[in-house]
Design an enzyme around this catalytic site. Sequence first.
Site, PDB file in Angstrom:
ATOM      1  N   ALA A 125       0.799  -1.221   0.000  1.00 54.12           N
ATOM      2  CA  ALA A 125       0.000   0.000   0.000  1.00 54.12           C
ATOM      3  C   ALA A 125       0.837   1.277   0.000  1.00 54.12           C
ATOM      4  O   ALA A 125       0.287   2.376  -0.083  1.00 54.12           O
ATOM      5  CB  ALA A 125      -0.910   0.004   1.226  1.00 54.12           C
ATOM      6  N   ASN A 191       1.180  -3.126   8.235  1.00 51.84           N
ATOM      7  CA  ASN A 191       1.992  -3.479   7.068  1.00 51.84           C
ATOM      8  C   ASN A 191       2.846  -2.302   6.585  1.00 51.84           C
ATOM      9  O   ASN A 191       4.024  -2.467   6.293  1.00 51.84           O
ATOM     10  CB  ASN A 191       1.082  -3.964   5.934  1.00 51.84           C
ATOM     11  CG  ASN A 191       0.426  -5.271   6.303  1.00 51.84           C
ATOM     12  OD1 ASN A 191       1.080  -6.294   6.365  1.00 51.84           O
ATOM     13  ND2 ASN A 191      -0.874  -5.242   6.582  1.00 51.84           N
ATOM     14  N   HIS A 221      -1.581   7.633   3.966  1.00 56.05           N
ATOM     15  CA  HIS A 221      -0.255   7.302   4.491  1.00 56.05           C
ATOM     16  C   HIS A 221       0.679   8.475   4.203  1.00 56.05           C
ATOM     17  O   HIS A 221       0.835   8.859   3.040  1.00 56.05           O
ATOM     18  CB  HIS A 221       0.298   6.054   3.806  1.00 56.05           C
ATOM     19  CG  HIS A 221      -0.598   4.852   3.924  1.00 56.05           C
ATOM     20  ND1 HIS A 221      -0.852   4.231   5.131  1.00 56.05           N
ATOM     21  CD2 HIS A 221      -1.293   4.161   2.999  1.00 56.05           C
ATOM     22  CE1 HIS A 221      -1.668   3.206   4.924  1.00 56.05           C
ATOM     23  NE2 HIS A 221      -1.959   3.145   3.655  1.00 56.05           N
TER      24      HIS A 221
HETATM   25  N1  LIG Z   1       1.873  -4.886   2.483  1.00 59.57           N
HETATM   26  C1  LIG Z   1       0.787  -4.124   2.535  1.00 59.57           C
HETATM   27  O1  LIG Z   1       0.843  -2.908   2.298  1.00 59.57           O
HETATM   28  C2  LIG Z   1      -0.518  -4.726   2.902  1.00 59.57           C
HETATM   29  C3  LIG Z   1      -0.608  -6.032   3.346  1.00 59.57           C
HETATM   30  N2  LIG Z   1      -1.805  -6.565   3.726  1.00 59.57           N
HETATM   31  C4  LIG Z   1      -1.822  -7.924   4.281  1.00 59.57           C
HETATM   32  O2  LIG Z   1      -2.150  -8.848   3.257  1.00 59.57           O
HETATM   33  C5  LIG Z   1      -2.784  -9.997   3.828  1.00 59.57           C
HETATM   34  C6  LIG Z   1      -4.056 -10.340   3.057  1.00 59.57           C
HETATM   35  O3  LIG Z   1      -4.941  -9.259   3.109  1.00 59.57           O
HETATM   36  P1  LIG Z   1      -6.448  -9.378   2.579  1.00 59.57           P
HETATM   37  O4  LIG Z   1      -6.496 -10.145   1.318  1.00 59.57           O
HETATM   38  O5  LIG Z   1      -7.018  -8.016   2.625  1.00 59.57           O
HETATM   39  O6  LIG Z   1      -7.078 -10.274   3.744  1.00 59.57           O
HETATM   40  P2  LIG Z   1      -8.372 -11.212   3.703  1.00 59.57           P
HETATM   41  O7  LIG Z   1      -8.695 -11.484   5.124  1.00 59.57           O
HETATM   42  O8  LIG Z   1      -9.407 -10.656   2.801  1.00 59.57           O
HETATM   43  O9  LIG Z   1      -7.838 -12.576   3.015  1.00 59.57           O
HETATM   44  C7  LIG Z   1      -6.882 -13.413   3.612  1.00 59.57           C
HETATM   45  C8  LIG Z   1      -6.940 -14.779   2.920  1.00 59.57           C
HETATM   46  O10 LIG Z   1      -5.869 -15.595   3.386  1.00 59.57           O
HETATM   47  C9  LIG Z   1      -6.375 -16.870   3.783  1.00 59.57           C
HETATM   48  N3  LIG Z   1      -5.509 -17.423   4.839  1.00 59.57           N
HETATM   49  C10 LIG Z   1      -5.340 -16.977   6.095  1.00 59.57           C
HETATM   50  N4  LIG Z   1      -4.422 -17.740   6.743  1.00 59.57           N
HETATM   51  C11 LIG Z   1      -4.025 -18.680   5.866  1.00 59.57           C
HETATM   52  C12 LIG Z   1      -3.114 -19.769   5.935  1.00 59.57           C
HETATM   53  N5  LIG Z   1      -2.411 -20.015   7.035  1.00 59.57           N
HETATM   54  N6  LIG Z   1      -2.949 -20.555   4.835  1.00 59.57           N
HETATM   55  C13 LIG Z   1      -3.649 -20.307   3.708  1.00 59.57           C
HETATM   56  N7  LIG Z   1      -4.529 -19.283   3.587  1.00 59.57           N
HETATM   57  C14 LIG Z   1      -4.717 -18.484   4.652  1.00 59.57           C
HETATM   58  C15 LIG Z   1      -7.779 -16.566   4.247  1.00 59.57           C
HETATM   59  O11 LIG Z   1      -8.533 -17.740   4.224  1.00 59.57           O
HETATM   60  P3  LIG Z   1      -9.870 -17.847   5.112  1.00 59.57           P
HETATM   61  O12 LIG Z   1     -10.714 -16.656   4.808  1.00 59.57           O
HETATM   62  O13 LIG Z   1     -10.432 -19.114   4.577  1.00 59.57           O
HETATM   63  O14 LIG Z   1      -9.408 -17.888   6.518  1.00 59.57           O
HETATM   64  C16 LIG Z   1      -8.217 -15.548   3.183  1.00 59.57           C
HETATM   65  O15 LIG Z   1      -8.550 -16.230   1.971  1.00 59.57           O
HETATM   66  C17 LIG Z   1      -3.028  -9.662   5.302  1.00 59.57           C
HETATM   67  O16 LIG Z   1      -2.015 -10.253   6.093  1.00 59.57           O
HETATM   68  C18 LIG Z   1      -2.900  -8.142   5.340  1.00 59.57           C
HETATM   69  O17 LIG Z   1      -2.485  -7.677   6.617  1.00 59.57           O
HETATM   70  C19 LIG Z   1      -2.970  -5.848   3.595  1.00 59.57           C
HETATM   71  C20 LIG Z   1      -2.922  -4.553   3.148  1.00 59.57           C
HETATM   72  C21 LIG Z   1      -1.696  -3.869   2.803  1.00 59.57           C
HETATM   73  O1  LIG Z   2      -3.532   0.805   3.593  1.00 64.29           O
HETATM   74  C1  LIG Z   2      -3.432  -0.445   3.656  1.00 64.29           C
HETATM   75  O2  LIG Z   2      -3.713  -1.171   2.688  1.00 64.29           O
HETATM   76  C2  LIG Z   2      -2.978  -1.190   4.844  1.00 64.29           C
HETATM   77  C3  LIG Z   2      -2.403  -0.466   5.949  1.00 64.29           C
HETATM   78  O3  LIG Z   2      -2.666   0.668   6.233  1.00 64.29           O
HETATM   79  C4  LIG Z   2      -1.438  -1.204   6.763  1.00 64.29           C
HETATM   80  O4  LIG Z   2      -1.612  -2.416   6.919  1.00 64.29           O
HETATM   81  O5  LIG Z   2      -0.482  -0.583   7.239  1.00 64.29           O
END
Ligand SMILES: NC(=O)C1=CN([C@@H]2O[C@H](COP(=O)(O)OP(=O)(O)OC[C@H]3O[C@@H](n4cnc5c(N)ncnc54)[C@H](OP(=O)(O)O)[C@@H]3O)[C@@H](O)[C@H]2O)C=CC1
Ligand SMILES: O=C([O-])CC(=O)C(=O)O
Length: 268
Positions: A125, A191, A221
């Site tokens: 992000a 994140n 941000h």
């Molecule tokens: N780097 C960045 O800037 C950002 C990073 N993120 C991170 O990205 C990740 C995903 O976000 P988002 O898609 O919005 O989240 P969601 O909750 O929408 O989706 C997460 C998915 O991962 C699956 N999952 C969870 N744990 C496991 C596991 N151990 N093995 C396999 N599948 C798993 C879930 O399955 P189920 O629903 O079946 O449990 C779901 O399908 C999060 O960790 C979030 O914090 C998000 C925003 C910004």
């Molecule tokens: O903006 C986003 O997608 C997520 C965010 O702020 C974070 O996880 O730090």
Amino acid sequence: MLHVSMIGCGAIGLGVMELLKSDPEVAFDVVIVPEAHMEAARPLVFSLAPHARVADRLEEQGQQPDLLIECAGHKAIEEHIIPALKRGIPCMVVSIGALSERGLVEKLEAAAREGKTQVQLLSGAIGAIDALSAARVGGLDSVVYTGRKPPGAWKDTPADGLFDLDNLQTATVIFEGTAREAARLYPKNANVAATLSLAGLGLDHTQVRLLADPGVTENVHHVEAKGAFGGFELTMRGKPLAANPKTSALTVFSVVRALGNRAHALSI
Ligand SMILES: NC(=O)C1=CN([C@@H]2O[C@H](COP(=O)(O)OP(=O)(O)OC[C@H]3O[C@@H](n4cnc5c(N)ncnc54)[C@H](OP(=O)(O)O)[C@@H]3O)[C@@H](O)[C@H]2O)C=CC1
Ligand SMILES: O=C([O-])CC(=O)C(=O)O
């Protein structure tokens, strides 16, 4: 053709598959979800990547993917990314907030070294990660990050108990401290703070302020960095994903870019 296995089919995973469904150079072969959710995931995955198999882990035998990408969360890094790296599979990680747990970055590095491969941490992000990590080479003096989100984005976090989020009238600072403490208290919103820390001054020396602001509809941000290179200020106003308002749409685009950079002849 890049053969990709993806962990997670939530807001980010599905968004990525949607955008890449007509890219002839990227094929999703396997989508990994928790065993209990495999049945529910199958029709969603089929609608976007009809040839992909839904599984609860990567098979250890047979054809290995060219790349394993994590779009799932903390547990997936321990469960899937670390073993895959040890087996020599290149990996990408989007749940950078998870890396604020002590020792996890070192575990990732050790696993990649063991498998003689590489793990890429995606910018997600936030922008200017290239500039910040280049600036670190010359020496950074300070990195200050301010994260501002609508009050609803802080539901089910410690701020929910401390502030009346439904009735906030003005922008309210809900946290001020180091990136490490921010990640401990707000892991699902950590994140960006963790990404800036890993590229810059580390979790203990990156200053963080988090605000619940009824005046914004986006995830805002702001980064201010100073050092031998000079300085920069960056403001990103990330539109949240409808499927998960904690996640900015740019995160999906950042994953698509990273996969395109691996799959296509030109990388930028
Ligand atoms: N780097 C960045 O800037 C950002 C990073 N993120 C991170 O990205 C990740 C995903 O976000 P988002 O898609 O919005 O989240 P969601 O909750 O929408 O989706 C997460 C998915 O991962 C699956 N999952 C969870 N744990 C496991 C596991 N151990 N093995 C396999 N599948 C798993 C879930 O399955 P189920 O629903 O079946 O449990 C779901 O399908 C999060 O960790 C979030 O914090 C998000 C925003 C910004
Ligand atoms: O903006 C986003 O997608 C997520 C965010 O702020 C974070 O996880 O730090």
